[in-house]
Design a protein around this motif. Structure first.
Motif, short mmCIF file in Angstrom:
data_model
loop_
_atom_site.label_atom_id
_atom_site.label_comp_id
_atom_site.label_asym_id
_atom_site.label_seq_id
_atom_site.Cartn_x
_atom_site.Cartn_y
_atom_site.Cartn_z
N ARG A 4 -1.43 -6.58 6.65
CA ARG A 4 -0.43 -6.30 5.81
C ARG A 4 0.02 -7.55 4.89
N GLU A 62 -3.76 -3.85 3.47
CA GLU A 62 -3.09 -3.10 2.26
C GLU A 62 -2.15 -4.21 1.67
N ASP A 86 -1.96 -1.87 -3.50
CA ASP A 86 -1.79 -0.52 -3.06
C ASP A 86 -0.63 0.21 -3.29
#
Length: 265
Positions: A4, A62, A86
């Motif tokens: 992340r 992401e 994203d």
């Protein structure tokens, strides 16, 4: 593995525009166009490259772009989304007006924690304030390592690695995730958004939060709580006409005399 990445970006006034102060000596944003800080484009680019490398290894990644700013700051987020990020988070609140780097770091830290992260990437500085301190303060608030001013960055096996180029030496640094890094304008040219990317960005989610969503009181941010503020300002004097040297046979001597008078020679 799922990585992340949160990229902190800033919506800044166009440096080529005619900028003015408002009555409270903050920038009059209604008087100048804004855009995504150029130095933050390098941070977005490095996030994209790290995510692409993860996906080539069959891992997930992401990228969330995060900004704190007025309504128009969404333009900066859309630029980052069109590059390939994203999703986006926009923190907007009237009480944020006049917030300095310390207050902004608090807001970013709360937003990063709420978003969830393994790696936070920042530009080396903003093109308006050019302080360059926010990544370090953000890392301190999050309680994680900082690896700043990197001209090269990668992630491998839960570790972020990078190269920092100084005037007299090059350092190779690493830190265990989660961590905060900042990248310089030597880290690699940022990509241009493609037409497909621009169209896709319109459908990507942009989440909006205010101070209450982050459990921050108005008294903790804003101009009155800022540690740094402008005490006074005055208009720059109008440019005066320069000295014209007419060459009528003595032009060289006149030019030399002028340069000597200005202590250029």
């Amino acid at each position: 593995m799922s990585l992340r990445i949160v990229v902190c970006v800033k919506y800044v006034p166009d440096a080529t525009g005619d900028r003015h102060f408002a009555e409270d000596l903050t920038l009059d944003r209604d008087d100048v166009d804004g855009l995504l800080s150029e130095l933050d484009e390098y941070a977005v680019e490095q996030a994209l490259q790290i995510a692409e490398e993860c996906r080539r290894g069959d891992d997930e990644a992401e990228i969330t772009v995060l900004t704190v700013g007025p309504e128009d700051a969404k333009d900066a987020l859309r630029k980052a989304l069109s590059m390939g990020a994203d999703k986006a988070v926009h923190v907007e609140d009237d009480d944020l007006h006049g917030t300095d780097a310390l207050g902004t770091s608090l807001v970013l830290a709360r937003a990063v924690e709420k978003t969830g992260y393994d790696l936070v990437i920042c530009g080396m500085a903003s093109t308006d304030g050019t302080m360059g301190v926010l990544p370090a303060i953000l890392a301190e608030r999050l309680g994680v390592p900082q690896v700043t001013l990197l001209s090269e960055v990668s992630v491998e096996d839960g570790t972020v690695k990078g190269r920092r180029d100084g005037d007299t030496a090059t350092e190779h640094l690493e830190a265990a995730l989660p961590a905060v890094v900042s990248v310089t304008d030597q880290s690699g040219e940022a990509r241009y958004p493609s037409f497909k990317g621009i169209m896709a960005a319109k459908k990507k989610p942009v989440t909006s939060w205010d101070l209450s969503d982050l459990d921050i009181e108005a008294e903790e941010v804003g101009l009155e709580s800022a540690w740094t503020k402008v005490d006074g300002a005055e208009e720059r004097p109008a440019r005066t006409a320069g000295t014209i040297v007419k060459d009528e046979g003595e032009g060289g001597k006149q030019l030399a005399a002028f340069l000597a008078g200005q202590k250029f020679i």
